[in-house]
Design an enzyme around this catalytic site. Structure first.
Site, PDB file in Angstrom:
ATOM      1  N   THR A 226      24.013  36.067  35.800  1.00 42.01           N
ATOM      2  CA  THR A 226      23.237  34.826  35.680  1.00 42.01           C
ATOM      3  C   THR A 226      21.776  35.207  35.469  1.00 42.01           C
ATOM      4  O   THR A 226      21.337  36.250  35.957  1.00 42.01           O
ATOM      5  CB  THR A 226      23.394  34.009  36.978  1.00 42.01           C
ATOM      6  OG1 THR A 226      24.725  33.519  37.023  1.00 42.01           O
ATOM      7  CG2 THR A 226      22.418  32.850  37.075  1.00 42.01           C
ATOM      8  N   ARG A 254      34.105  22.915  37.184  1.00 44.88           N
ATOM      9  CA  ARG A 254      33.300  23.353  38.335  1.00 44.88           C
ATOM     10  C   ARG A 254      31.822  23.475  37.932  1.00 44.88           C
ATOM     11  O   ARG A 254      31.490  23.977  36.873  1.00 44.88           O
ATOM     12  CB  ARG A 254      33.820  24.703  38.823  1.00 44.88           C
ATOM     13  CG  ARG A 254      33.018  25.312  39.981  1.00 44.88           C
ATOM     14  CD  ARG A 254      32.023  26.338  39.507  1.00 44.88           C
ATOM     15  NE  ARG A 254      31.425  27.081  40.612  1.00 44.88           N
ATOM     16  CZ  ARG A 254      30.372  27.877  40.483  1.00 44.88           C
ATOM     17  NH1 ARG A 254      29.800  28.037  39.306  1.00 44.88           N
ATOM     18  NH2 ARG A 254      29.872  28.515  41.514  1.00 44.88           N
ATOM     19  N   GLY A 278      24.093  34.019  42.632  1.00 42.65           N
ATOM     20  CA  GLY A 278      25.093  34.393  43.622  1.00 42.65           C
ATOM     21  C   GLY A 278      26.208  33.363  43.624  1.00 42.65           C
ATOM     22  O   GLY A 278      26.419  32.669  42.623  1.00 42.65           O
TER      23      GLY A 278
HETATM   24  N1  ASP Z   1      25.100  31.072  40.886  1.00 45.69           N
HETATM   25  C1  ASP Z   1      25.971  31.102  39.741  1.00 45.69           C
HETATM   26  C2  ASP Z   1      27.073  30.113  39.952  1.00 45.69           C
HETATM   27  O1  ASP Z   1      27.605  30.038  41.032  1.00 45.69           O
HETATM   28  C3  ASP Z   1      26.552  32.450  39.463  1.00 45.69           C
HETATM   29  C4  ASP Z   1      25.579  33.603  39.510  1.00 45.69           C
HETATM   30  O2  ASP Z   1      24.477  33.487  39.990  1.00 45.69           O
HETATM   31  O3  ASP Z   1      25.925  34.692  39.043  1.00 45.69           O
HETATM   32  O4  ASP Z   1      27.422  29.452  39.018  1.00 45.69           O
END
Ligand code: ASP
Length: 358
Positions: A226, A254, A278
């Site tokens: 991300t 989602r 995260g």
């Molecule tokens: N926070 C993002 C999500 O849950 C994923 C990530 O940060 O890698 O969609």
């Protein structure tokens, strides 16, 4: 002027009834002089701009191939250099966070735009948001499939609608209508991501989700890559932007934290700008970005205290944040083995890291 000062000093010595009085006058004089200097040079001890970017938390970078490590470093460096060049030209924080996130979205190394992870059906659904610390204006999109750069679509939601968050086909139709650049599914889904999805599909998904990330290789990460950017510009304004493909194998429909204002993204000139990465559900539950800002606003925490305070409420290995405050202090903290990140400021501080110290 110097003559006048000498005469005044001599007169003062004569008038002083004791050395104590003289010292008091000298102390008062030097205090007034430094106050005058600070007023004339308000930026003399402050950073004029600061930028931080991330390319995702999760995973143990020491387990990655050196080729993959260098791809990530190169991608972060290119985005950082572009951001710094814009900030040196006095660009607005909002323009900088959008431009930097677009670069990372275009880089297939990261899980945003091109190169995003796939949902349980093997399709892409992208989330993004952007926020302007000057006025709390913000825009976000969730589960979009058509915009080449979801962060720019999020910005259009902010500037061309009276809403904050558009989702799915409604958001995609809005993107087409506003002329935002469109892309076909093949553009987003790289061979490498399709291969990791196949692996995910055949594997023990539960074990993969719960195994410590130190046991996983670069293509086994459920959330890795991300992207986000936070900026303080030379005008004293803050902005934040975050973009993601979400979690590998996520249920279709989602929505993670990245497009949720106050969870994965936030900016307010009075406190700070934040971008998270995260396990989105953990960020949404705790309204992580908003919690950090609230600790500053109501608890009068420093940025570092606020970030640490919030992260200690998070489960182990759930992610990290990058944040910058109105004085240009940058904090990049995480509870995973690594978080790809980079920062720079107008004092010449620069750095790119994948793990805790390198
Ligand atoms: N926070 C993002 C999500 O849950 C994923 C990530 O940060 O890698 O969609």
């Amino acid at each position: 002027m110097a003559l006048l000062a000498t005469t005044n000093a001599a007169a003062l010595i004569r008038r002083s009834r004791s050395w104590n009085t003289l010292f008091l006058w000298l102390y008062f004089g030097s205090y007034m002089l430094s106050a005058l200097h600070a007023q004339q040079n308000p930026d003399s001890t402050e950073k004029k701009f600061a930028i931080a970017i991330h390319g995702g938390a999760g995973g143990d970078p020491s387990k990655w191939s050196s080729e993959y490590q260098s791809q990530r470093r190169t991608g972060l460096q290119a985005a950082l250099d572009h951001g710094v060049a814009l900030l040196e030209k006095r660009a607005d924080a909002l323009d900088v966070v959008e431009a930097v996130v677009r670069i990372l979205e275009d880089d297939a190394t990261f899980n945003a735009g091109r190169g995003c992870v796939l949902n349980e059906n093997g399709e892409h659904e992208l989330d993004a948001s952007i926020m302007d610390g000057r006025n709390l204006q913000c825009g976000a999109v969730a589960a979009v499939k058509r915009a080449k750069n979801p962060v720019s679509l999020a910005r259009l939601v902010m500037t061309q609608t009276k809403h904050v968050l558009l989702i799915g086909s409604g958001a995609d139709q809005f993107g087409e209508a506003t002329g935002v650049e469109q892309a076909e599914p093949d553009y987003f889904l790289t061979e490498q991501r399709k291969a990791s999805w196949q692996k995910w599909k055949l594997g023990d998904k539960d074990a993969l989700l719960h195994a410590p990330s130190t046991h996983k290789g670069e293509d086994e990460q459920l959330y890795l890559g991300t992207v986000g950017c936070v900026v303080l510009d030379v005008h004293g304004n803050l902005a934040a932007a975050t973009s993601t493909g979400g979690l590998m194998g996520k249920r279709w429909g989602r929505v993670g934290d990245s497009p949720i204002v106050g969870a994965g993204n936030y900016a307010d000139n009075e406190t700070c700008a934040i971008s998270g990465t995260g396990i989105g559900e953990e960020f949404i539950r705790r309204a992580v970005a908003s919690d950090i800002a609230a600790r500053m606003r109501y608890g009068h925490n420093t940025l570092a205290e606020a970030v640490t305070g919030t992260l200690t409420t998070m489960p182990a290995e759930s992610g990290g944040v990058i944040a910058v405050d109105a004085r240009g202090n940058v904090v990049m903290e995480f509870n995973t083995p690594g978080m790809s990140r980079a920062t720079a400021d107008s004092l010449g501080n620069r750095g790119v890291w994948l793990g805790r110290n390198d």
